[in-house]
Write a protein that holds these residues in place. Structure first.
Motif, PDB file in Angstrom:
ATOM      1  N   SER A  78      46.554   4.173  37.307  1.00 50.84           N
ATOM      2  CA  SER A  78      46.135   3.754  35.974  1.00 50.84           C
ATOM      3  C   SER A  78      47.062   4.318  34.906  1.00 50.84           C
ATOM      4  N   ILE A  79      47.520   5.534  35.106  1.00 56.38           N
ATOM      5  CA  ILE A  79      48.420   6.154  34.130  1.00 56.38           C
ATOM      6  C   ILE A  79      49.781   5.462  34.130  1.00 56.38           C
ATOM      7  N   PHE A  80      50.346   5.248  35.320  1.00 55.85           N
ATOM      8  CA  PHE A  80      51.712   4.746  35.394  1.00 55.85           C
ATOM      9  C   PHE A  80      51.815   3.224  35.494  1.00 55.85           C
ATOM     10  N   LEU A  81      50.821   2.573  36.111  1.00 59.50           N
ATOM     11  CA  LEU A  81      50.895   1.129  36.323  1.00 59.50           C
ATOM     12  C   LEU A  81      49.698   0.388  35.741  1.00 59.50           C
ATOM     13  N   GLY A  82      48.965   1.046  34.868  1.00 58.14           N
ATOM     14  CA  GLY A  82      47.758   0.456  34.306  1.00 58.14           C
ATOM     15  C   GLY A  82      48.015  -0.775  33.465  1.00 58.14           C
ATOM     16  N   ALA A  83      49.148  -0.854  32.818  1.00 61.13           N
ATOM     17  CA  ALA A  83      49.456  -2.026  31.992  1.00 61.13           C
ATOM     18  C   ALA A  83      49.615  -3.280  32.844  1.00 61.13           C
ATOM     19  N   THR A  88      45.969  -6.529  23.120  1.00 67.60           N
ATOM     20  CA  THR A  88      45.206  -5.442  22.513  1.00 67.60           C
ATOM     21  C   THR A  88      46.124  -4.295  22.091  1.00 67.60           C
ATOM     22  N   LEU A  89      47.416  -4.577  22.051  1.00 63.79           N
ATOM     23  CA  LEU A  89      48.432  -3.566  21.729  1.00 63.79           C
ATOM     24  C   LEU A  89      48.352  -2.390  22.704  1.00 63.79           C
ATOM     25  N   TYR A  90      48.051  -2.722  23.958  1.00 67.69           N
ATOM     26  CA  TYR A  90      47.946  -1.778  25.075  1.00 67.69           C
ATOM     27  C   TYR A  90      46.851  -0.739  24.876  1.00 67.69           C
ATOM     28  N   ILE A  91      45.872  -1.068  24.045  1.00 73.62           N
ATOM     29  CA  ILE A  91      44.709  -0.181  23.901  1.00 73.62           C
ATOM     30  C   ILE A  91      43.822  -0.287  25.131  1.00 73.62           C
ATOM     31  N   TRP A  92      43.644  -1.502  25.652  1.00 77.15           N
ATOM     32  CA  TRP A  92      42.811  -1.696  26.842  1.00 77.15           C
ATOM     33  C   TRP A  92      43.348  -0.894  28.029  1.00 77.15           C
ATOM     34  N   PRO A  93      44.641  -0.984  28.377  1.00 76.33           N
ATOM     35  CA  PRO A  93      45.137  -0.153  29.475  1.00 76.33           C
ATOM     36  C   PRO A  93      45.017   1.346  29.206  1.00 76.33           C
ATOM     37  N   VAL A 122      42.642   2.879  27.354  1.00 72.78           N
ATOM     38  CA  VAL A 122      41.231   3.264  27.515  1.00 72.78           C
ATOM     39  C   VAL A 122      40.848   3.264  28.993  1.00 72.78           C
ATOM     40  N   ASP A 123      41.405   2.341  29.743  1.00 76.70           N
ATOM     41  CA  ASP A 123      41.105   2.260  31.173  1.00 76.70           C
ATOM     42  C   ASP A 123      41.565   3.497  31.939  1.00 76.70           C
ATOM     43  N   ILE A 124      42.541   4.209  31.418  1.00 76.84           N
ATOM     44  CA  ILE A 124      42.973   5.450  32.069  1.00 76.84           C
ATOM     45  C   ILE A 124      41.805   6.426  32.155  1.00 76.84           C
ATOM     46  N   PHE A 125      41.027   6.507  31.084  1.00 75.51           N
ATOM     47  CA  PHE A 125      39.908   7.448  31.049  1.00 75.51           C
ATOM     48  C   PHE A 125      38.718   6.953  31.864  1.00 75.51           C
ATOM     49  N   MET A 126      38.661   5.666  32.156  1.00 68.43           N
ATOM     50  CA  MET A 126      37.543   5.091  32.887  1.00 68.43           C
ATOM     51  C   MET A 126      37.824   4.961  34.387  1.00 68.43           C
ATOM     52  N   ALA A 127      39.075   4.979  34.789  1.00 65.75           N
ATOM     53  CA  ALA A 127      39.464   4.660  36.161  1.00 65.75           C
ATOM     54  C   ALA A 127      38.884   5.633  37.184  1.00 65.75           C
ATOM     55  N   TYR A 128      38.912   6.907  36.895  1.00 64.78           N
ATOM     56  CA  TYR A 128      38.432   7.919  37.836  1.00 64.78           C
ATOM     57  C   TYR A 128      36.947   7.722  38.125  1.00 64.78           C
ATOM     58  N   LYS A 129      36.182   7.518  37.076  1.00 64.33           N
ATOM     59  CA  LYS A 129      34.739   7.327  37.239  1.00 64.33           C
ATOM     60  C   LYS A 129      34.429   6.008  37.945  1.00 64.33           C
ATOM     61  N   CYS A 185      43.502 -10.348  34.283  1.00 64.86           N
ATOM     62  CA  CYS A 185      43.311 -10.410  32.820  1.00 64.86           C
ATOM     63  C   CYS A 185      44.037  -9.265  32.117  1.00 64.86           C
ATOM     64  N   LYS A 186      43.970  -8.094  32.710  1.00 61.35           N
ATOM     65  CA  LYS A 186      44.645  -6.937  32.120  1.00 61.35           C
ATOM     66  C   LYS A 186      46.158  -7.118  32.159  1.00 61.35           C
ATOM     67  N   LEU A 187      46.645  -7.704  33.237  1.00 61.20           N
ATOM     68  CA  LEU A 187      48.068  -7.963  33.370  1.00 61.20           C
ATOM     69  C   LEU A 187      48.538  -8.974  32.330  1.00 61.20           C
ATOM     70  N   LEU A 188      47.750 -10.030  32.143  1.00 58.33           N
ATOM     71  CA  LEU A 188      48.172 -11.100  31.237  1.00 58.33           C
ATOM     72  C   LEU A 188      47.876 -10.818  29.768  1.00 58.33           C
ATOM     73  N   PHE A 189      46.740 -10.145  29.493  1.00 65.92           N
ATOM     74  CA  PHE A 189      46.291 -10.018  28.113  1.00 65.92           C
ATOM     75  C   PHE A 189      46.226  -8.585  27.590  1.00 65.92           C
TER      76      PHE A 189
END
Length: 113
Positions: free
Chosen positions: A55-60, A84-89, A91-98, A76-80
């Motif tokens: 998620s940290i290195f390839l989350g975008a 979101t100006l990469y805000i979605w990827p 934020v997903d860093i903090f959610m991925a572990y859980k 969807c994350k790959l395409l869009f």
């Protein structure tokens, strides 16, 4: 399943399931049938650390979502994600572990039921 096996299995799952849901897992394991007990070794668990690193290195590119089995969200994350100006990827860093731990718990509970 007897209490010794439940304790041993729970100690092996420390890094794979959420610590606040271990009571639910323990109850499900004690009620498990012998057939489902044999199938526990076949459960595919995702390592939360690997998901976090991806998620940290390839989350975008949505790789973390693909690892979790969320193929649609990964695409969807790959395409869009850039929209979101990469805000979605980010934020997903903090959610991925859980999310990885929750996915593992759901996989085990589905096998036991």
């Amino acid at each position: 399943m007897d209490s010794n096996k439940v304790t041993a299995y729970l100690s092996n799952l420390d890094k794979y399931v959420p610590s606040d849901k271990k009571v639910v897992l323990k109850n499900a394991l004690t009620k498990a049938s012998p057939e489902s007990e044999d199938n526990l070794a076949q459960v595919k668990l995702v390592d939360p650390i690997v998901v976090l690193i991806c998620s940290i290195f390839l989350g975008a590119f949505g790789v973390d979502r693909f690892l979790l089995g969320d193929v649609g969200m990964g695409v969807c994350k790959l395409l869009f994600g850039w929209l979101t100006l990469y805000i979605w990827p980010f934020v997903d860093i903090f959610m991925a572990y859980k999310k990885a731990k929750e996915k593992n718990l759901q996989s085990i509970l589905m096998l036991l039921n």
